[in-house]
Scaffold this motif. Structure first.
Motif, PDB file in Angstrom:
ATOM      1  N   UNK A  98       3.394 -20.215  21.658  1.00  0.00           N
ATOM      2  CA  UNK A  98       4.515 -21.015  22.172  1.00  0.00           C
ATOM      3  C   UNK A  98       4.865 -22.123  21.189  1.00  0.00           C
ATOM      4  N   UNK A  99       3.861 -22.782  20.626  1.00  0.00           N
ATOM      5  CA  UNK A  99       4.119 -23.837  19.649  1.00  0.00           C
ATOM      6  C   UNK A  99       4.834 -23.280  18.423  1.00  0.00           C
ATOM      7  N   UNK A 100       4.388 -22.119  17.949  1.00  0.00           N
ATOM      8  CA  UNK A 100       5.041 -21.508  16.792  1.00  0.00           C
ATOM      9  C   UNK A 100       6.485 -21.147  17.111  1.00  0.00           C
ATOM     10  N   UNK A 101       6.742 -20.699  18.344  1.00  0.00           N
ATOM     11  CA  UNK A 101       8.115 -20.384  18.746  1.00  0.00           C
ATOM     12  C   UNK A 101       9.007 -21.609  18.744  1.00  0.00           C
ATOM     13  N   UNK A 102       8.518 -22.709  19.267  1.00  0.00           N
ATOM     14  CA  UNK A 102       9.307 -23.947  19.265  1.00  0.00           C
ATOM     15  C   UNK A 102       9.509 -24.445  17.842  1.00  0.00           C
ATOM     16  N   UNK A 103       8.468 -24.360  17.029  1.00  0.00           N
ATOM     17  CA  UNK A 103       8.599 -24.766  15.634  1.00  0.00           C
ATOM     18  C   UNK A 103       9.627 -23.904  14.900  1.00  0.00           C
TER      19      UNK A 103
END
Length: 245
Positions: A98-103
């Motif tokens: 999820x963090x990679x997606x937001x980034x």
């Protein structure tokens, strides 16, 4: 008081999310920013600070592993129940993705962004920042993970000063990155590696095996050796500032 598994895994999701957003985000968005980029030192500090801050925030809930290698090390060392291993790891990987997606969404807002630049993925050989070989990268990841997990085990031991664990853990992760960024971009955390690799695809996914195998091996080795070093296994501790549960 023991927290429910659902609360603990939610805390692991949040903590790993913050680690990947803070650490990988600094690498993707700020490391080489024109003229004022934070460089290797800034990225190393971002990883360490992300762990330190979130460990104080949710360490009393989940133990603040944020990393399958830490969870494996604690389990092998007799300080974490095997039945909770899979839920913790799944929560950590989910938080990283999820963090990679937001980034990715944020970074895509810049015309100069390209996944081909690596997106903070870990790699060896042609995809190592310094061109380090597969074997050199394997050894680096095992040894650096071993050292980091040893610090984690020692800092959370009930025989250590209570309430300070996030500080040495965060500083240890900073040190690990200062050493290893040129070698592999530093994983020491399979969840952290998985998030960016899923977006880059191709070479990042084909090399991802190393960044699961080596950290898990290093974490397990620390779990075996730490109890031998310090003697009898202590009661399980967390990184919480006021808790020794």
């Amino acid at each position: 008081m023991e927290m429910s598994l659902s609360r603990r895994t939610a805390a692991e999701f949040l903590g790993t999310f913050w680690l990947v957003l803070g650490g990988c985000g600094s690498a993707v968005l700020a490391a080489a920013y024109p003229r004022l980029g934070i460089g290797f030192l800034g990225v190393a500090l971002a990883f360490g600070l992300s762990v330190l801050t979130m460990a104080y925030a949710v360490g009393h809930i989940s133990g603040a592993h944020f990393n399958p290698a830490v969870t494996i090390g604690l389990m092998v060392g007799g300080r974490f129940p095997a039945r909770d291993l899979l839920p913790y790891v799944l929560a950590q990987v989910a938080g990283a993705i999820v963090a990679a997606g937001i980034l990715y969404f944020i970074a895509s807002g810049s015309a100069g962004f390209a996944l081909s630049d690596g997106f903070a993925s870990n790699g060896y050989g042609a995809h190592s920042p310094g061109g380090y070989s597969l074997f050199a990268s394997l050894v680096a990841e095992i040894v650096l993970t071993f050292g980091f997990v040893m610090v984690f085990l020692g800092a959370t031991d009930l025989r250590a000063p209570i309430g300070f664990a996030p500080i040495p853990i965060g500083l240890a992760l900073t040190l690990v990155h200062l050493i290893g960024i040129p070698v592999t971009n530093v994983s020491v955390n399979p969840a952290r590696s998985t998030g960016p690799a899923l977006f880059v695809g191709g070479w990042a996914l084909s090399q991802l095996w190393l960044f699961w195998l080596a950290p898990l091996a290093g974490g397990a080795l620390a779990g075996v050796l730490y109890p031998l070093l310090v003697g009898a296994r202590p009661v399980r501790a967390t990184v919480a500032p006021r808790s020794t549960v």
